[in-house]
Design a protein around this motif. Sequence first.
Motif, PDB file in Angstrom:
ATOM      1  N   THR A   1       0.775  -1.157   0.050  1.00  0.00           N
ATOM      2  CA  THR A   1      -0.080   0.089  -0.013  1.00  0.00           C
ATOM      3  C   THR A   1       0.752   1.307   0.080  1.00  0.00           C
ATOM      4  O   THR A   1       2.035   1.241   0.422  1.00  0.00           O
ATOM      5  CB  THR A   1      -0.862   0.073   1.167  1.00  0.00           C
ATOM      6  OG1 THR A   1      -0.057   0.134   2.434  1.00  0.00           O
ATOM      7  CG2 THR A   1      -1.836  -1.023   1.151  1.00  0.00           C
ATOM      8  N   HIS A   2       0.457   2.412  -0.493  1.00  0.00           N
ATOM      9  CA  HIS A   2       1.103   3.539  -0.491  1.00  0.00           C
ATOM     10  C   HIS A   2       0.188   4.901  -0.692  1.00  0.00           C
ATOM     11  O   HIS A   2      -0.959   4.633  -1.159  1.00  0.00           O
ATOM     12  CB  HIS A   2       1.981   3.422  -1.813  1.00  0.00           C
ATOM     13  CG  HIS A   2       1.297   3.279  -3.254  1.00  0.00           C
ATOM     14  ND1 HIS A   2       0.967   4.343  -3.892  1.00  0.00           N
ATOM     15  CD2 HIS A   2       0.705   2.372  -3.847  1.00  0.00           C
ATOM     16  CE1 HIS A   2       0.220   4.369  -4.905  1.00  0.00           C
ATOM     17  NE2 HIS A   2       0.215   2.627  -4.916  1.00  0.00           N
ATOM     18  N   GLU A   3       0.715   6.007  -0.504  1.00  0.00           N
ATOM     19  CA  GLU A   3       0.089   7.150  -0.613  1.00  0.00           C
ATOM     20  C   GLU A   3       0.237   7.447  -2.142  1.00  0.00           C
ATOM     21  O   GLU A   3       1.322   6.931  -2.800  1.00  0.00           O
ATOM     22  CB  GLU A   3       0.766   8.329   0.053  1.00  0.00           C
ATOM     23  CG  GLU A   3       0.160   8.542   1.717  1.00  0.00           C
ATOM     24  CD  GLU A   3       0.565   9.623   2.330  1.00  0.00           C
ATOM     25  OE1 GLU A   3       1.582  10.402   1.788  1.00  0.00           O
ATOM     26  OE2 GLU A   3       0.104   9.765   3.489  1.00  0.00           O
ATOM     27  N   ILE A   4      -0.629   8.006  -2.838  1.00  0.00           N
ATOM     28  CA  ILE A   4      -0.341   8.345  -4.395  1.00  0.00           C
ATOM     29  C   ILE A   4       0.791   8.884  -4.552  1.00  0.00           C
ATOM     30  O   ILE A   4       1.559   8.536  -5.711  1.00  0.00           O
ATOM     31  CB  ILE A   4      -1.765   8.926  -4.824  1.00  0.00           C
ATOM     32  CG1 ILE A   4      -2.983   8.450  -4.240  1.00  0.00           C
ATOM     33  CG2 ILE A   4      -1.644   9.397  -6.388  1.00  0.00           C
ATOM     34  CD1 ILE A   4      -3.150   6.810  -4.814  1.00  0.00           C
ATOM     35  N   ALA A   5       1.228  10.094  -3.846  1.00  0.00           N
ATOM     36  CA  ALA A   5       2.387  10.501  -4.063  1.00  0.00           C
ATOM     37  C   ALA A   5       3.722  10.013  -3.972  1.00  0.00           C
ATOM     38  O   ALA A   5       4.888  10.065  -4.570  1.00  0.00           O
ATOM     39  CB  ALA A   5       2.542  11.966  -3.229  1.00  0.00           C
ATOM     40  N   GLY A   6       3.417   8.539  -3.194  1.00  0.00           N
ATOM     41  CA  GLY A   6       4.747   7.994  -2.894  1.00  0.00           C
ATOM     42  C   GLY A   6       4.820   7.008  -3.792  1.00  0.00           C
ATOM     43  O   GLY A   6       5.905   5.959  -3.710  1.00  0.00           O
TER      44      GLY A   6
ATOM     45  N   ASP B   1      10.463   2.351  -7.213  1.00  0.00           N
ATOM     46  CA  ASP B   1      11.981   2.337  -7.509  1.00  0.00           C
ATOM     47  C   ASP B   1      12.667   1.253  -6.310  1.00  0.00           C
ATOM     48  O   ASP B   1      13.460   0.506  -6.372  1.00  0.00           O
ATOM     49  CB  ASP B   1      12.570   3.623  -7.242  1.00  0.00           C
ATOM     50  CG  ASP B   1      12.228   4.550  -8.476  1.00  0.00           C
ATOM     51  OD1 ASP B   1      12.372   3.873  -9.477  1.00  0.00           O
ATOM     52  OD2 ASP B   1      12.538   5.890  -8.324  1.00  0.00           O
ATOM     53  N   ALA B   2      12.005   1.343  -5.065  1.00  0.00           N
ATOM     54  CA  ALA B   2      12.415   0.570  -3.923  1.00  0.00           C
ATOM     55  C   ALA B   2      12.156  -0.882  -4.464  1.00  0.00           C
ATOM     56  O   ALA B   2      13.019  -1.654  -4.092  1.00  0.00           O
ATOM     57  CB  ALA B   2      11.605   0.867  -2.579  1.00  0.00           C
ATOM     58  N   VAL B   3      11.026  -1.368  -4.829  1.00  0.00           N
ATOM     59  CA  VAL B   3      11.025  -2.781  -5.234  1.00  0.00           C
ATOM     60  C   VAL B   3      11.970  -3.307  -6.379  1.00  0.00           C
ATOM     61  O   VAL B   3      12.529  -4.221  -6.092  1.00  0.00           O
ATOM     62  CB  VAL B   3       9.358  -2.787  -5.801  1.00  0.00           C
ATOM     63  CG1 VAL B   3       9.095  -4.401  -6.506  1.00  0.00           C
ATOM     64  CG2 VAL B   3       8.471  -2.858  -4.771  1.00  0.00           C
TER      65      VAL B   3
ATOM     66  N   SER C   1       9.549   1.492   3.754  1.00  0.00           N
ATOM     67  CA  SER C   1       8.034   1.861   3.619  1.00  0.00           C
ATOM     68  C   SER C   1       7.655   3.245   4.088  1.00  0.00           C
ATOM     69  O   SER C   1       6.575   3.781   3.569  1.00  0.00           O
ATOM     70  CB  SER C   1       7.196   0.686   4.030  1.00  0.00           C
ATOM     71  OG  SER C   1       7.290   0.568   5.468  1.00  0.00           O
ATOM     72  N   PRO C   2       8.291   3.675   5.216  1.00  0.00           N
ATOM     73  CA  PRO C   2       7.752   5.079   5.590  1.00  0.00           C
ATOM     74  C   PRO C   2       7.925   6.188   4.448  1.00  0.00           C
ATOM     75  O   PRO C   2       7.210   7.222   4.471  1.00  0.00           O
ATOM     76  CB  PRO C   2       8.718   5.332   6.926  1.00  0.00           C
ATOM     77  CG  PRO C   2       9.046   4.267   7.216  1.00  0.00           C
ATOM     78  CD  PRO C   2       9.242   3.062   6.262  1.00  0.00           C
ATOM     79  N   SER C   3       8.752   6.012   3.461  1.00  0.00           N
ATOM     80  CA  SER C   3       9.108   6.811   2.390  1.00  0.00           C
ATOM     81  C   SER C   3       7.859   7.039   1.599  1.00  0.00           C
ATOM     82  O   SER C   3       7.750   8.027   0.666  1.00  0.00           O
ATOM     83  CB  SER C   3      10.354   6.653   1.843  1.00  0.00           C
ATOM     84  OG  SER C   3      10.366   5.455   0.974  1.00  0.00           O
ATOM     85  N   TRP C   4       7.173   6.019   1.435  1.00  0.00           N
ATOM     86  CA  TRP C   4       5.843   6.000   0.807  1.00  0.00           C
ATOM     87  C   TRP C   4       4.503   5.894   1.507  1.00  0.00           C
ATOM     88  O   TRP C   4       3.518   5.707   1.049  1.00  0.00           O
ATOM     89  CB  TRP C   4       5.912   5.003  -0.437  1.00  0.00           C
ATOM     90  CG  TRP C   4       6.023   3.604  -0.159  1.00  0.00           C
ATOM     91  CD1 TRP C   4       4.792   2.835   0.451  1.00  0.00           C
ATOM     92  CD2 TRP C   4       7.059   2.696  -0.111  1.00  0.00           C
ATOM     93  NE1 TRP C   4       5.363   1.423   0.629  1.00  0.00           N
ATOM     94  CE2 TRP C   4       6.756   1.585   0.442  1.00  0.00           C
ATOM     95  CE3 TRP C   4       8.275   2.908  -0.341  1.00  0.00           C
ATOM     96  CZ2 TRP C   4       7.716   0.328   0.488  1.00  0.00           C
ATOM     97  CZ3 TRP C   4       9.389   2.006  -0.162  1.00  0.00           C
ATOM     98  CH2 TRP C   4       8.892   0.416  -0.071  1.00  0.00           C
TER      99      TRP C   4
END
Length: 418
Positions: free
Chosen positions: A307-312, A318-320, A364-367
């Motif tokens: 799951t992610h925020e849209i902006a993230g 890129d992390a994946v 994950s906190p970055s997104w």
Amino acid sequence: MRAPGDLVLGELSATAAAWPAGEADHVDGVPARLVAAPSTTDEAAAVMRIAAQHGLAVVPRGTGTKLTWGRPPERADLVLDTRRMDRIVEHRAGDLVVHVQAGARLGAAQEHLAPAGQRLGISPVLTPGAGPGTAGGVIATAATGPLRLSHGAVRDLLIGITLVRADGTVAKAGGKVVKNVAGYDLGKLLTGSWGTLGLVTEAVFRLHPLPRAARWVVVGVASAADTHDKVQRVVHSQVVASALELDRPAGDPAALAVLVEGIPEGVDGRVRTLVDLLGGDATAADEPPAWWCHAPWAAGEVALRLTHEIAGLPRLLDAVDDTARRCGLRAAVRGSAGVGVLHAGIPADPGAVPAFVARLRELSPSWSGDVVVLDAPPRVKTALDVWGPVRGLTLMRRVKDQFDPARLMAPGRFAGGI
């Protein structure tokens, strides 16, 4: 003298269909002792009372398409099969409402609603070799798919619910009209509870009109940044897409697909606008791409929900990619980028998967999202905390204690051992 198991089976058989469990009834590798298949809420309540009297752990089961998701239960004394509770109880077309039993199959429900020009706006992601499942199953797992962008999540469509608690008490909340919101929070609480709070036996959903026309616009995306740019163009446009899905196969070109629905004239105009908006190789089609609404993993692979925020979104993608390279894995990603719910599939490498999951959770906190391992072969799952860190776990445990103080409902299957 009969064995205790025979005595319990006799009691169950007096209230509902029941039989000794076989190997096919095991729950994610945990052997089951008995299976009961009630056909009504009253029968289900009687079964639950018997289970409580004998201290049996109960695991609800519909078609079983997601029975290996989450953690294996600590025990599965009784599998409660809901497939005989498969009736469409009432369809009130004028109110855009349908009342179904929990074992009603989603496909059958949609076929019933279509002649009235209506549909249930739930399109669960299909796992390999499986269908869309049952009404109770989508409530238990909160499983949604492409239509979430336009119709909302399962909990947004659920306006009434009937629950049998672990002690056999029947509770109802909500109603049969969209305006009635009394008790609606109970439906939200049960959505995504994975059968750990009680047995859902009936549900009332609000419906949407069945669109007269539907077309898809598909466009290639070159990078995480390009994907994010095109997603932003769609969600901030006047096109009003019904669904916006991303497909990033491992090692193959990625694409976005946008579903546009409505009356034929309006759909054609919005599709032209969308093709111009997305540019590049954007094309329109009357049928969805082959991957639409299908999970990105193959049988035997590890299934993840990201799951992610849209902006993230670009940071997640890129992390994946980077984490997969570091761990020597190939990751396929697919899902609803417009609402922040993606799925991923990776090979079931016992040595690499824990490191892959751990690093994604660290980042994950970055997104602003979560990384959940939905399913994995036993040799991989035993080395993982499939749920990971969970916000509000203390409150969730209090709710579990209120609904199921004896811990008889799918114990240990959900986050934090709930």
